[in-house]
Design an enzyme around this catalytic site. Structure first.
Site, PDB file in Angstrom:
ATOM      1  N   GLU A   8      -6.558 -10.085  -8.308  1.00  0.00           N
ATOM      2  CA  GLU A   8      -7.405  -9.247  -8.353  1.00  0.00           C
ATOM      3  C   GLU A   8      -7.615  -8.575  -9.942  1.00  0.00           C
ATOM      4  O   GLU A   8      -8.564  -8.486 -10.333  1.00  0.00           O
ATOM      5  CB  GLU A   8      -7.288  -8.155  -7.433  1.00  0.00           C
ATOM      6  CG  GLU A   8      -7.539  -8.431  -5.973  1.00  0.00           C
ATOM      7  CD  GLU A   8      -7.035  -7.217  -4.936  1.00  0.00           C
ATOM      8  OE1 GLU A   8      -7.501  -7.372  -3.838  1.00  0.00           O
ATOM      9  OE2 GLU A   8      -6.443  -6.290  -5.447  1.00  0.00           O
TER      10      GLU A   8
ATOM     11  N   SER B 246       0.783  -1.320   0.007  1.00  0.00           N
ATOM     12  CA  SER B 246       0.074  -0.016   0.119  1.00  0.00           C
ATOM     13  C   SER B 246       0.839   1.357  -0.036  1.00  0.00           C
ATOM     14  O   SER B 246       1.943   1.197   0.450  1.00  0.00           O
ATOM     15  CB  SER B 246      -0.800  -0.270   1.097  1.00  0.00           C
ATOM     16  OG  SER B 246      -1.390   1.443   1.506  1.00  0.00           O
TER      17      SER B 246
ATOM     18  N   LYS C  31       0.459  -3.707   4.643  1.00  0.00           N
ATOM     19  CA  LYS C  31      -0.251  -4.191   3.873  1.00  0.00           C
ATOM     20  C   LYS C  31       0.539  -5.100   2.756  1.00  0.00           C
ATOM     21  O   LYS C  31       1.677  -4.911   2.322  1.00  0.00           O
ATOM     22  CB  LYS C  31      -1.271  -3.373   2.830  1.00  0.00           C
ATOM     23  CG  LYS C  31      -2.247  -2.631   3.750  1.00  0.00           C
ATOM     24  CD  LYS C  31      -3.449  -3.426   4.123  1.00  0.00           C
ATOM     25  CE  LYS C  31      -4.103  -3.833   2.694  1.00  0.00           C
ATOM     26  NZ  LYS C  31      -4.649  -2.604   1.970  1.00  0.00           N
TER      27      LYS C  31
END
Length: 462
Positions: A292, A279, A285
């Protein structure tokens, strides 16, 4: 002003520059150039074979086309919008190389059957490449499955814990999906591998061509039996897009599971740094970008299928310019499927690790062995529906007591039904729950090992 196109003397002026740009397809159909050259070489050989042109002229055409191929591969041939499409670009360059004999190449041929031939040659090649990628994907699935025959994972229905499974069995479900994809592409290939060359614009030709000879040179299995159908058919492209969409469905389903498994809530897998990102503001993260993106790209392939269906649904026979719109979606779908197969194969092989200790804990913290309690009683003569209702009551009271089925004492089991004996604990242990499901195609370890042997045999199939 653009250069005047090579139309007949019917036209007195060139296209408006904006219309020329709008009409041109060279920016994307240049992807067909190698296939256009191959198809044109076969056409030139056929013209010479039938005596429509001399053998010397045929050889000149074939040699000139090969020179264009080498120029393209070396980055020396890059036609612009003024060429309109790849076919005109090749013919114009060929005439520059071999002179007026180059103008004979288009004898007994239309751009309509030419582009149909090119597209089929392209798609035939791409199908073989995708089938090869599917085999690589399946191989990785089998390799991981062989490491995890006796690793247990919770199985779900409705995204609720249902029954424990062998992790290998779970992975082999995706192997079977990919196997259907592989076989489906083989079916599509048969209908791709039919030659429209020689159908002309729509009605065939007056020249004494030999369509079967040209088809044989290009390794087509057969030729279109109807010239109208040959130049206007795009069923093969729609079928491919259907097959591509199903490949993406299967990749997307696996992607979704990887995304769930990598969450803190599941913690079934750890994503490795090579296949995850971070992130921009949250340093802790680790994001599952690969699955995705696969999940997201699935929609664009679906969109291309829908677009192709809409393009075709109202077209009168035979060729219409609408069919120029078949290529960008087809090319993009091919590239998307290939990229997603590669990415998911790398992710499985190098980018994630199953957390076996967490998985072992997960299968002991629920009531997914409840069916086995009912089966236990049914095997001892209790009608299954009666056993089912009894176990439902047991689960309800056990949950209220903050326990699991494994926590019940033998006396408690026997109070529920005298058929229970001390072996109930073994019967409801996660490992035994999985091992006992030894029906054909089940998750039992013995069945999974047989399935792995069958998978190896399927991978070896050509």
């Amino acid at each position: 002003m653009t250069e005047k196109q090579t139309w007949s003397q019917r036209f007195e002026s060139s296209l408006h520059p904006a219309i020329a740009l709008f009409n041109a397809s060279i920016n994307f159909d240049i992807a067909l150039i190698e296939y256009d050259l191959t198809g044109s070489q076969a056409h030139a050989q056929m013209l010479a074979h039938t005596g429509i042109i001399s053998p010397e002229e045929g050889e000149q055409l074939v040699t000139g086309l090969e020179q264009i191929r080498q120029e393209y591969r070396q980055g020396k041939f890059h036609p612009g919008v003024d060429a309109e499409d790849v076919h005109f670009a090749v013919e114009r360059r060929l005439t520059e190389i071999v002179g007026d004999v180059g103008k004979k190449l288009h004898t007994a041929r239309s751009r309509n059957d030419q582009v149909g031939t090119d597209t089929r040659l392209y798609l035939r090649d791409q199908i073989q490449q995708i089938k090869s990628q599917l085999r690589e994907f399946q191989t990785v699935l089998v390799d991981i499955a062989e490491q995890h025959v006796e690793t247990l994972i919770p199985g779900y229905t409705h995204l609720q814990r249902a029954q424990p499974l062998s992790l290998a069995h779970h992975l082999l479900a995706y192997f079977q999906m990919a196997q259907r994809d592989w076989e489906r592409l083989g079916d599509v290939y048969r209908r791709v591998n039919i030659s429209p060359l020689g159908c002309g614009a729509l009605a065939g030709t007056t020249f004494p061509i030999d369509r079967h000879y040209a088809a044989e040179l290009l390794n087509f299995d057969s030729v279109y039996a109807n010239s109208l159908d040959g130049v206007s058919d795009r069923d093969f492209a729609i079928e491919f897009l259907c097959a591509a969409s199903l490949i993406m469905v299967h990749l997307s389903r696996l992607a979704e599971e990887v995304i769930l498994w990598s969450t803190e809530e599941f913690r079934f897998v750890t994503l490795k740094d090579s296949c995850a990102t971070g992130s921009s503001i949250m340093p802790q993260k680790k994001n599952p970008d690969v699955p995705e993106l696969v999940r997201g790209k699935t929609g664009r392939v679906f969109g291309h299928l829908q677009a192709m269906l809409v393009i075709m649904k109202g077209l009168p026979l035979a060729y219409n310019k609408d069919l120029q719109e078949d290529k960008e979606g087809l090319f993009d779908s091919v590239n998307t499927v290939k990229a997603c197969l590669e990415a998911m194969t790398i992710l499985l092989k190098e980018g994630l690790e199953f957390r076996t200790q967490r998985l072992a804990e997960a299968v002991t913290e629920d009531f997914s062995n409840a069916t086995d309690v009912a089966d236990y009683l049914a095997a001892r003569g209790v009608p299954f529906r009666e056993a089912y209702n009894l176990v439902g009551k047991v689960v309800k009271t056990t949950i209220a007591a903050g326990k699991l089925l494994k926590d019940l004492k033998l006396e408690e089991w026997q109070e529920l039904h005298p058929a229970f004996t001390a072996d109930i604990y073994e019967a409801i242990s996660p490992r035994q729950v999985v091992a006992a499901r030894n029906s054909y195609g089940g998750t039992g370890f013995a069945q999974v090992k047989k399935a792995l042997l069958a998978a190896h045999a399927q991978i070896a199939e050509q």
